[in-house]
Motif scaffolding. Structure first.
Motif, PDB file in Angstrom:
ATOM      1  N   GLN A   1       0.680  -1.172  -0.010  1.00 40.23           N
ATOM      2  CA  GLN A   1      -0.016  -0.107  -0.107  1.00 40.23           C
ATOM      3  C   GLN A   1       0.961   1.246  -0.114  1.00 40.23           C
ATOM      4  O   GLN A   1       1.709   1.460   0.743  1.00 40.23           O
ATOM      5  N   VAL A   2       0.501   2.041  -0.890  1.00 42.07           N
ATOM      6  CA  VAL A   2       1.357   3.289  -1.122  1.00 42.07           C
ATOM      7  C   VAL A   2       0.789   4.214  -0.091  1.00 42.07           C
ATOM      8  O   VAL A   2      -0.300   4.489   0.062  1.00 42.07           O
ATOM      9  N   GLN A   3       1.910   4.974   0.722  1.00 37.37           N
ATOM     10  CA  GLN A   3       1.687   6.079   1.698  1.00 37.37           C
ATOM     11  C   GLN A   3       2.600   7.148   1.408  1.00 37.37           C
ATOM     12  O   GLN A   3       3.775   6.931   1.266  1.00 37.37           O
ATOM     13  N   LEU A   4       2.012   8.208   1.234  1.00 37.77           N
ATOM     14  CA  LEU A   4       2.697   9.362   1.297  1.00 37.77           C
ATOM     15  C   LEU A   4       2.488  10.623   2.339  1.00 37.77           C
ATOM     16  O   LEU A   4       1.297  10.746   2.653  1.00 37.77           O
ATOM     17  N   VAL A   5       3.185  10.966   3.080  1.00 40.28           N
ATOM     18  CA  VAL A   5       2.937  11.590   4.592  1.00 40.28           C
ATOM     19  C   VAL A   5       3.904  12.719   4.514  1.00 40.28           C
ATOM     20  O   VAL A   5       5.029  12.856   4.634  1.00 40.28           O
ATOM     21  N   GLU A   6       2.925  14.018   4.486  1.00 42.54           N
ATOM     22  CA  GLU A   6       3.608  15.094   4.577  1.00 42.54           C
ATOM     23  C   GLU A   6       3.813  15.672   6.028  1.00 42.54           C
ATOM     24  O   GLU A   6       3.060  15.246   6.884  1.00 42.54           O
ATOM     25  N   SER A   7       4.781  16.725   6.324  1.00 44.67           N
ATOM     26  CA  SER A   7       5.048  16.945   7.697  1.00 44.67           C
ATOM     27  C   SER A   7       5.841  18.175   7.509  1.00 44.67           C
ATOM     28  O   SER A   7       6.345  18.643   6.523  1.00 44.67           O
ATOM     29  N   GLY A   8       5.721  19.125   8.822  1.00 48.88           N
ATOM     30  CA  GLY A   8       6.619  20.332   8.659  1.00 48.88           C
ATOM     31  C   GLY A   8       5.834  21.473   8.594  1.00 48.88           C
ATOM     32  O   GLY A   8       6.464  22.648   8.622  1.00 48.88           O
ATOM     33  N   GLY A   9       4.333  21.671   8.119  1.00 46.84           N
ATOM     34  CA  GLY A   9       3.607  22.817   8.044  1.00 46.84           C
ATOM     35  C   GLY A   9       3.573  23.331   9.315  1.00 46.84           C
ATOM     36  O   GLY A   9       3.864  22.860  10.327  1.00 46.84           O
ATOM     37  N   GLY A  10       3.306  24.807   9.028  1.00 41.34           N
ATOM     38  CA  GLY A  10       2.729  25.418  10.614  1.00 41.34           C
ATOM     39  C   GLY A  10       2.783  26.992  10.019  1.00 41.34           C
ATOM     40  O   GLY A  10       2.443  27.134   8.802  1.00 41.34           O
ATOM     41  N   LEU A  11       2.943  27.783  11.148  1.00 46.43           N
ATOM     42  CA  LEU A  11       2.919  29.142  10.956  1.00 46.43           C
ATOM     43  C   LEU A  11       4.056  29.880  10.731  1.00 46.43           C
ATOM     44  O   LEU A  11       5.243  29.247  11.533  1.00 46.43           O
ATOM     45  N   VAL A  12       4.357  30.571   9.837  1.00 47.09           N
ATOM     46  CA  VAL A  12       5.511  31.280   9.435  1.00 47.09           C
ATOM     47  C   VAL A  12       5.212  32.838   9.239  1.00 47.09           C
ATOM     48  O   VAL A  12       4.316  33.072   8.727  1.00 47.09           O
ATOM     49  N   GLN A  13       6.315  33.548   9.491  1.00 46.27           N
ATOM     50  CA  GLN A  13       6.243  35.014   9.273  1.00 46.27           C
ATOM     51  C   GLN A  13       6.651  35.443   7.831  1.00 46.27           C
ATOM     52  O   GLN A  13       7.578  34.443   7.283  1.00 46.27           O
ATOM     53  N   PRO A  14       6.171  36.249   7.396  1.00 51.20           N
ATOM     54  CA  PRO A  14       6.472  36.638   5.946  1.00 51.20           C
ATOM     55  C   PRO A  14       8.162  36.925   5.961  1.00 51.20           C
ATOM     56  O   PRO A  14       8.703  37.520   7.030  1.00 51.20           O
ATOM     57  N   GLY A  15       8.675  36.303   5.018  1.00 50.00           N
ATOM     58  CA  GLY A  15      10.443  36.402   4.821  1.00 50.00           C
ATOM     59  C   GLY A  15      10.725  35.186   5.618  1.00 50.00           C
ATOM     60  O   GLY A  15      12.056  34.926   5.512  1.00 50.00           O
ATOM     61  N   GLY A  16      10.087  34.314   6.440  1.00 52.06           N
ATOM     62  CA  GLY A  16      10.690  33.351   6.985  1.00 52.06           C
ATOM     63  C   GLY A  16      10.778  32.056   6.277  1.00 52.06           C
ATOM     64  O   GLY A  16      10.582  32.347   4.999  1.00 52.06           O
ATOM     65  N   SER A  17      11.372  31.048   6.802  1.00 54.33           N
ATOM     66  CA  SER A  17      11.538  29.844   6.122  1.00 54.33           C
ATOM     67  C   SER A  17      10.556  28.546   6.956  1.00 54.33           C
ATOM     68  O   SER A  17      10.363  28.480   8.054  1.00 54.33           O
ATOM     69  N   LEU A  18      10.350  27.639   6.138  1.00 48.76           N
ATOM     70  CA  LEU A  18       9.931  26.182   6.713  1.00 48.76           C
ATOM     71  C   LEU A  18      10.450  25.218   5.773  1.00 48.76           C
ATOM     72  O   LEU A  18      10.835  25.409   4.412  1.00 48.76           O
ATOM     73  N   ARG A  19      10.694  24.005   6.243  1.00 45.99           N
ATOM     74  CA  ARG A  19      11.056  22.905   5.670  1.00 45.99           C
ATOM     75  C   ARG A  19       9.837  21.794   5.647  1.00 45.99           C
ATOM     76  O   ARG A  19       9.643  21.328   6.705  1.00 45.99           O
ATOM     77  N   LEU A  20       9.410  21.319   4.632  1.00 40.64           N
ATOM     78  CA  LEU A  20       8.435  20.426   4.407  1.00 40.64           C
ATOM     79  C   LEU A  20       9.158  19.029   4.116  1.00 40.64           C
ATOM     80  O   LEU A  20       9.963  19.053   3.319  1.00 40.64           O
ATOM     81  N   SER A  21       8.356  17.979   4.671  1.00 41.76           N
ATOM     82  CA  SER A  21       9.018  16.710   4.318  1.00 41.76           C
ATOM     83  C   SER A  21       8.033  15.759   3.726  1.00 41.76           C
ATOM     84  O   SER A  21       6.677  15.835   4.113  1.00 41.76           O
ATOM     85  N   CYS A  22       8.307  14.945   2.743  1.00 43.57           N
ATOM     86  CA  CYS A  22       7.326  13.863   2.208  1.00 43.57           C
ATOM     87  C   CYS A  22       7.978  12.579   2.247  1.00 43.57           C
ATOM     88  O   CYS A  22       8.981  12.120   1.532  1.00 43.57           O
ATOM     89  N   LYS A 122      -2.103  13.516   2.416  1.00 39.35           N
ATOM     90  CA  LYS A 122      -3.455  14.151   2.627  1.00 39.35           C
ATOM     91  C   LYS A 122      -3.013  15.602   2.953  1.00 39.35           C
ATOM     92  O   LYS A 122      -4.003  16.530   3.323  1.00 39.35           O
ATOM     93  N   GLY A 123      -1.827  16.309   2.823  1.00 42.38           N
ATOM     94  CA  GLY A 123      -1.498  17.471   2.762  1.00 42.38           C
ATOM     95  C   GLY A 123      -1.182  17.994   4.193  1.00 42.38           C
ATOM     96  O   GLY A 123      -1.286  17.443   5.205  1.00 42.38           O
ATOM     97  N   THR A 124      -0.466  19.213   4.315  1.00 42.27           N
ATOM     98  CA  THR A 124       0.130  19.907   5.553  1.00 42.27           C
ATOM     99  C   THR A 124      -0.082  21.410   5.256  1.00 42.27           C
ATOM    100  O   THR A 124       0.263  21.846   4.091  1.00 42.27           O
ATOM    101  N   LEU A 125      -0.685  22.009   6.442  1.00 44.49           N
ATOM    102  CA  LEU A 125      -1.015  23.356   6.183  1.00 44.49           C
ATOM    103  C   LEU A 125       0.075  24.366   6.510  1.00 44.49           C
ATOM    104  O   LEU A 125       0.680  24.270   7.483  1.00 44.49           O
ATOM    105  N   VAL A 126       0.097  25.164   5.610  1.00 50.56           N
ATOM    106  CA  VAL A 126       1.243  26.558   5.730  1.00 50.56           C
ATOM    107  C   VAL A 126       0.624  27.692   5.761  1.00 50.56           C
ATOM    108  O   VAL A 126      -0.213  28.101   4.912  1.00 50.56           O
ATOM    109  N   THR A 127       0.520  28.439   6.846  1.00 48.03           N
ATOM    110  CA  THR A 127      -0.029  29.617   7.285  1.00 48.03           C
ATOM    111  C   THR A 127       1.134  30.626   7.223  1.00 48.03           C
ATOM    112  O   THR A 127       1.940  30.541   7.930  1.00 48.03           O
ATOM    113  N   VAL A 128       0.912  31.700   6.684  1.00 45.05           N
ATOM    114  CA  VAL A 128       2.011  32.705   6.679  1.00 45.05           C
ATOM    115  C   VAL A 128       1.283  34.114   7.159  1.00 45.05           C
ATOM    116  O   VAL A 128       0.390  34.453   6.432  1.00 45.05           O
ATOM    117  N   SER A 129       1.654  34.559   8.345  1.00 49.24           N
ATOM    118  CA  SER A 129       1.292  35.580   8.816  1.00 49.24           C
ATOM    119  C   SER A 129       2.096  36.421   9.814  1.00 49.24           C
ATOM    120  O   SER A 129       3.038  35.602  10.560  1.00 49.24           O
TER     121      SER A 129
END
Length: 130
Positions: A1-22, A122-129
């Protein structure tokens, strides 16, 4: 069974950085491409980056080129999306997806089509604020 799992999303300020993983598992094909897509409320799903495994080729949409970097660790079966200099318009649910046909990313007329992908996370949410 194929699974793809995203992680690393979250809240970041404009100009900031995030790293997502799959993290991918259960894919029988030895070579496959992994793409990143995003979808903001009221907008269509947008293909933003992809990396092939047969040749390591990469794709970036114009909207993220120069700010985002995709990479993969084949030993871990994981693909990363380093997102720098984030903007408000980067806020979205981010999905990773696998293209198991040929080990490269399918790019058509400069776009990464969602219809070319075979499996989705299934996705991971990234919020920029601020």
């Amino acid at each position: 069974q194929v699974q793809l799992v995203e992680s690393g999303g979250g809240l970041v300020q404009p100009g900031g950085s995030l790293r997502l993983s799959c993290a991918a598992s259960g894919i029988r094909e030895h070579y496959y491409g992994i793409g990143w897509f995003r979808q903001a409320p009221g907008k269509e799903r947008e293909g933003i980056s992809c990396i092939g495994s047969s040749d390591g080729s990469t794709y970036y949409s114009d909207s993220v080129k120069g700010r985002f970097t995709i990479s993969r660790d084949n030993a871990k079966g994981t693909v990363y999306l380093q997102m720098n200099n984030q903007k408000h318009e980067d806020a979205a649910v981010y999905y990773c997806a696998a293209d198991v046909h040929g080990g490269r990313c399918t790019v058509i007329r400069g776009d990464l089509p969602a219809g070319a992908m075979n499996f989705w996370g299934k996705g991971t949410l990234v919020t920029v604020s601020s």
